[in-house]
Design an enzyme around this catalytic site. Structure first.
Site, PDB file in Angstrom:
ATOM      1  N   HIS A   1       0.864  -1.188   0.000  1.00  0.00           N
ATOM      2  CA  HIS A   1       0.000   0.000   0.000  1.00  0.00           C
ATOM      3  C   HIS A   1       0.902   1.240   0.000  1.00  0.00           C
ATOM      4  CE1 HIS A   1      -3.854  -1.983   0.581  1.00  0.00           C
ATOM      5  NE2 HIS A   1      -3.278  -2.776   1.469  1.00  0.00           N
TER       6      HIS A   1
ATOM      7  N   HIS B   1      -0.551  -6.853  -5.342  1.00  0.00           N
ATOM      8  CA  HIS B   1      -0.656  -8.091  -4.563  1.00  0.00           C
ATOM      9  C   HIS B   1      -0.058  -9.232  -5.369  1.00  0.00           C
ATOM     10  CE1 HIS B   1      -2.980 -11.928  -4.512  1.00  0.00           C
ATOM     11  NE2 HIS B   1      -2.651 -11.895  -3.235  1.00  0.00           N
TER      12      HIS B   1
ATOM     13  N   ASN C   1       0.801 -13.689  -4.795  1.00  0.00           N
ATOM     14  CA  ASN C   1       0.892 -14.891  -3.983  1.00  0.00           C
ATOM     15  C   ASN C   1       1.361 -16.019  -4.878  1.00  0.00           C
ATOM     16  OD1 ASN C   1      -0.632 -17.603  -3.192  1.00  0.00           O
ATOM     17  ND2 ASN C   1      -0.254 -16.458  -1.311  1.00  0.00           N
TER      18      ASN C   1
ATOM     19  N   ARG D   1       2.390 -20.244  -4.335  1.00  0.00           N
ATOM     20  CA  ARG D   1       2.283 -21.241  -3.277  1.00  0.00           C
ATOM     21  C   ARG D   1       2.354 -22.667  -3.836  1.00  0.00           C
ATOM     22  NH1 ARG D   1      -2.555 -18.736  -4.276  1.00  0.00           N
ATOM     23  NH2 ARG D   1      -4.266 -20.075  -4.958  1.00  0.00           N
TER      24      ARG D   1
ATOM     25  N   HIS E   1       0.156  -5.935 -17.869  1.00  0.00           N
ATOM     26  CA  HIS E   1      -0.381  -7.146 -18.480  1.00  0.00           C
ATOM     27  C   HIS E   1       0.565  -7.725 -19.531  1.00  0.00           C
ATOM     28  CE1 HIS E   1      -4.379  -8.019 -16.840  1.00  0.00           C
ATOM     29  NE2 HIS E   1      -4.375  -6.730 -16.496  1.00  0.00           N
TER      30      HIS E   1
ATOM     31  N   HIS F   1     -20.922  -7.075  -4.900  1.00  0.00           N
ATOM     32  CA  HIS F   1     -21.868  -6.116  -4.343  1.00  0.00           C
ATOM     33  C   HIS F   1     -21.612  -4.693  -4.827  1.00  0.00           C
ATOM     34  CE1 HIS F   1     -18.535  -6.112  -1.337  1.00  0.00           C
ATOM     35  NE2 HIS F   1     -18.822  -4.831  -1.214  1.00  0.00           N
TER      36      HIS F   1
END
Length: 305
Positions: free
Chosen positions: A96, A106, A108, A110, A141, A171
């Site tokens: 941030h 972000h 990740n 794994r 991209h 939402h």
């Protein structure tokens, strides 16, 4: 190739990414918190705060062992009576920035292995600009497409669509940012997500994605760190951080699973920003940069063309 080899790579990746971020930030330093998991294994949580570019960021390494949780047994269609144990290891990152002109990022990567020999790789990387700049989106991209194409031509289009669907806030009817790639259940020598690649081949792909993080994000930090911004733009950043929080706490599969299975709370919630705002029914002015950004927070944009 053993789980120890994979763990060693992830530890080294954590080290290299931290050094690259510290170098570009200039004043911020990572502080390490080592921890143990209640079922076995543990990790190294590294946090950087109040730097010149990064307001709060984390680069986590973990390697956890234990018995497969009942909820995960359901997801994997395992019998309740089967004596399955697991090893899960990886690196997770969220940054941030101080400036609304520098994007949130972000990543990740794994690896998961069961005691019966079943194993797979997963991960993803996505960008969340507070203000979407098409030049940066295309750069991001195209870097990911180049990395994916080295390993299989189907990877980028499949994983880009997966990211569009995953990093979506139902939402709000908007994506969290401009997406990236997301992949899971890349199982060696099997059709489907892993395209019949060997374990070594899939590991090479995961390494490629992990090693793409620092060059991509450091270049964006350097490009925008000195951009001038207004208080209005800072307030918009705080509102967009609010959307980030909504996604992570309401929809993110990893966050929910970690909290439900008694994972380490501080490491799981490391991804949240230090400050975020919410405004009631805010409607950006027509023709504004804020309205332009909202118009680009949708699925299916071909940023790599």
């Amino acid at each position: 190739m053993t789980v120890e080899n994979i763990e060693a790579f992830f530890k080294d990746l954590q080290d290299r990414i931290c050094r690259a971020i510290e170098k570009e930030d200039g004043t911020g330093n990572f502080h390490e918190d080592q921890w143990e998991h209640h079922s076995g294994g543990g990790g190294r949580t590294r946090l950087i705060e109040n730097g010149s570019v990064i307001e709060k960021g984390g680069v986590n390494f973990s390697s956890v062992r234990g018995e497969v949780h009942p909820r995960l047994r359901q997801q994997m269609n395992l019998n309740e009576t089967d004596d399955f144990h697991f090893t899960a290891t990886g690196v997770s990152i969220v940054m941030h920035p101080q400036s609304p002109k520098v994007p949130i990022i972000h990543m990740n990567v794994r690896y998961f292995e069961l005691s019966n020999g079943t194993c797979w790789f997963g991960g993803g990387i996505d960008l969340t600009p507070h203000y979407v700049l098409e030049e940066d989106a295309r750069f991001f991209h195209n870097e990911l497409k180049t990395a994916c194409d080295k390993h299989h031509p189907a990877f980028y289009p499949k994983f880009k669509t997966w990211a569009d669907d995953y990093f979506y806030i139902p939402h709000r009817d908007e994506t969290r940012g401009i997406g990236g790639i997301f992949f899971d259940y890349l199982k060696p020598d099997e059709p489907g997500n892993g395209q019949n690649l060997s374990k070594e081949g899939l590991f090479r792909f995961v390494k490629e994605i992990g090693e793409s993080f620092a060059p991509i994000y450091v270049s964006l930090m350097a490009k925008h760190r000195d951009d001038v911004f207004t208080d209005q733009e800072k307030q918009w950043q705080l509102l967009r951080r609010g959307r980030y929080v909504e996604f992570n706490l309401v929809w993110d599969r990893g966050t929910k699973f970690g909290l439900e299975t008694n994972g380490r709370t501080e490491s799981i919630l490391m991804s949240l920003p230090p400050q975020a705002n919410w405004a009631y029914n805010l409607q950006p002015e027509t023709g504004s940069a804020e309205a332009a950004t909202l118009s680009l927070l949708k699925k299916g944009i071909d940023w790599a063309s």
